[in-house]
Design a protein around this motif. Structure first.
Motif, mmCIF file in Angstrom:
data_model
loop_
_atom_site.group_PDB
_atom_site.id
_atom_site.type_symbol
_atom_site.label_atom_id
_atom_site.label_comp_id
_atom_site.label_asym_id
_atom_site.label_seq_id
_atom_site.Cartn_x
_atom_site.Cartn_y
_atom_site.Cartn_z
ATOM 1 N N VAL A 23 40.280 66.220 145.476
ATOM 2 C CA VAL A 23 41.587 66.231 144.804
ATOM 3 C C VAL A 23 42.693 65.933 145.822
ATOM 4 O O VAL A 23 43.586 65.112 145.565
ATOM 5 C CB VAL A 23 41.852 67.584 144.125
ATOM 6 N N VAL A 24 42.627 66.577 146.982
ATOM 7 C CA VAL A 24 43.626 66.348 148.036
ATOM 8 C C VAL A 24 43.570 64.903 148.506
ATOM 9 O O VAL A 24 44.607 64.234 148.671
ATOM 10 C CB VAL A 24 43.391 67.306 149.228
ATOM 11 N N PHE A 25 42.347 64.383 148.698
ATOM 12 C CA PHE A 25 42.152 63.002 149.150
ATOM 13 C C PHE A 25 42.811 62.016 148.190
ATOM 14 O O PHE A 25 43.595 61.151 148.605
ATOM 15 C CB PHE A 25 40.654 62.702 149.270
ATOM 16 N N PHE A 26 42.524 62.154 146.893
ATOM 17 C CA PHE A 26 43.058 61.212 145.916
ATOM 18 C C PHE A 26 44.552 61.424 145.664
ATOM 19 O O PHE A 26 45.267 60.472 145.330
ATOM 20 C CB PHE A 26 42.256 61.273 144.616
ATOM 21 N N SER A 27 45.030 62.644 145.855
ATOM 22 C CA SER A 27 46.471 62.891 145.728
ATOM 23 C C SER A 27 47.231 62.141 146.817
ATOM 24 O O SER A 27 48.260 61.494 146.548
ATOM 25 C CB SER A 27 46.764 64.394 145.818
ATOM 26 N N PHE A 28 46.712 62.194 148.035
ATOM 27 C CA PHE A 28 47.328 61.442 149.132
ATOM 28 C C PHE A 28 47.186 59.942 148.923
ATOM 29 O O PHE A 28 48.095 59.164 149.239
ATOM 30 C CB PHE A 28 46.706 61.850 150.475
ATOM 31 N N TYR A 29 46.040 59.533 148.381
ATOM 32 C CA TYR A 29 45.802 58.111 148.121
ATOM 33 C C TYR A 29 46.794 57.574 147.090
ATOM 34 O O TYR A 29 47.385 56.502 147.266
ATOM 35 C CB TYR A 29 44.361 57.924 147.643
ATOM 36 N N ILE A 30 46.999 58.337 146.017
ATOM 37 C CA ILE A 30 47.958 57.946 144.975
ATOM 38 C C ILE A 30 49.365 57.848 145.551
ATOM 39 O O ILE A 30 50.096 56.879 145.291
ATOM 40 C CB ILE A 30 47.917 58.955 143.805
ATOM 41 N N PHE A 31 49.740 58.855 146.353
ATOM 42 C CA PHE A 31 51.073 58.828 146.968
ATOM 43 C C PHE A 31 51.202 57.639 147.919
ATOM 44 O O PHE A 31 52.240 56.964 147.949
ATOM 45 C CB PHE A 31 51.337 60.128 147.728
ATOM 46 N N GLY A 32 50.138 57.376 148.699
ATOM 47 C CA GLY A 32 50.176 56.264 149.649
ATOM 48 C C GLY A 32 50.383 54.927 148.955
ATOM 49 O O GLY A 32 51.157 54.084 149.426
ATOM 50 N N ILE A 33 49.702 54.722 147.828
ATOM 51 C CA ILE A 33 49.868 53.476 147.075
ATOM 52 C C ILE A 33 51.296 53.351 146.552
ATOM 53 O O ILE A 33 51.912 52.276 146.632
ATOM 54 C CB ILE A 33 48.856 53.411 145.916
ATOM 55 N N TRP A 34 51.830 54.459 146.004
ATOM 56 C CA TRP A 34 53.208 54.409 145.489
ATOM 57 C C TRP A 34 54.192 54.120 146.616
ATOM 58 O O TRP A 34 55.091 53.266 146.468
ATOM 59 C CB TRP A 34 53.587 55.741 144.824
ATOM 60 N N PHE A 35 54.048 54.799 147.749
ATOM 61 C CA PHE A 35 54.990 54.633 148.865
ATOM 62 C C PHE A 35 54.910 53.219 149.434
ATOM 63 O O PHE A 35 55.931 52.625 149.791
ATOM 64 C CB PHE A 35 54.698 55.666 149.954
#
Length: 300
Positions: A123-135
């Motif tokens: 969950v933490v991994f994909f949360s950071f991944y989602i944020f990284g794509i948006w940023f």
């Protein structure tokens, strides 16, 4: 014959499929499974890998996150795409921006839910991944070097999810990842050359705009030469079965790429170069099957 309403729904479907680049997502799903079977978990029985529900959830979470990433990228690049890809842009605009954003949030929510089935760390991994794509889509892609490196990193990130799941720290995996990272970095820089008109109009400070086309070609040449290092290691230091055929072919294609590159002046030329790199990536995915052609018979 289809009714008017059915044609409208079909067009909407193709529009959304174009926005999320469904063909790319399908290739990534296949690539993740092939990487898991042949590279990440080569000693596990085939059925244990293919029917592993945790692996399925990680792959589906990756697919949902990437689809969401394409949507948010399309959202921020809508004006630029009108200049660089007018035909695709017209198809993409058949779905409203509000509908796209709704899909974006739903896909990201589903990604987190599927990751939660595996573990909290997922969950933490994909949360950071989602944020990284948006940023990246919102800020970083407008910056030279940082945008290119971030894009290449985000592209190979789904494979790190599989890598961390199997906890396989064999050096050969890092060598494969390095080769993929270099090819994807070349593709991103080639896309910048291809899209220079739209980037310039909207003040994107990409490498070709900030440093010029000649400097970009020099960087592409250096990256192309650097691919010879992991190619040499994979050919002569590690057991990759018949996959050696792919690396010999890709080396020839990269030589052709360089010859065309230094003669390129138009968008069409850069599109040809982009397609060469896309072919290398696609061929690389399916050439994983050549690592051990008997795997289907011996690991069932």
């Amino acid at each position: 014959m289809l009714s008017r309403r059915q044609k409208h729904i079909l067009l909407k479907f193709f529009s959304m499929f174009s926005v999320v680049r469904g063909y790319n997502i399908l290739v990534i799903v296949v690539a993740q499974y092939l990487a898991a079977i042949y590279i990440m978990a080569p000693d596990k029985p085939l059925s244990h890998v293919v029917f592993d529900l945790n692996l399925l959830m990680l792959v589906l979470a990756s697919a949902a996150t990437i689809a969401g990433g394409y949507i948010i990228n399309n959202f921020y690049d809508s004006e630029k795409d009108l200049i660089n890809r007018p035909i695709k842009s017209r198809l993409d605009r058949l779905v409203s921006q509000n509908t796209k954003l709704s899909f974006y949030f739903v896909l990201n929510f589903l990604a987190v839910i599927m990751a939660s089935y595996v573990s909290f760390r997922a969950v933490v991994f994909f949360s950071f991944y989602i944020f990284g794509i948006w940023f990246y889509s919102h800020k970083l892609k407008r910056l030279p070097f940082i945008g290119n490196l971030t894009s290449a990193t985000l592209t190979i990130t789904p494979f790190f999810a599989i890598f961390m799941y199997y906890k396989n720290f064999e050096t050969v995996i890092f060598v494969h990842a390095t080769y993929l990272f270099l090819i994807i970095s070349m593709r991103e820089l080639t896309k910048d050359l291809e899209n220079i008109k739209g980037d310039l109009a909207l003040n994107y400070q990409t490498i070709p705009i900030a440093y010029g086309e000649r400097a970009s070609k020099m960087m592409l040449s250096i990256l192309s030469v650097l691919t010879l290092i992991p190619t040499y290691l994979l050919l002569f230091r590690y057991q990759i079965g018949h996959m050696y055929l792919f690396f010999y072919l890709s080396t020839v294609l990269l030589f052709v790429f360089l010859m065309i590159l230094w003669r390129s002046k138009t968008k069409t030329h850069y599109l040809i170069l982009h397609n060469i790199l896309k072919f290398i990536i696609l061929a690389g995915v399916f050439s994983i099957l050549l690592i051990d052609v008997s795997v289907i018979l011996n690991r069932i």
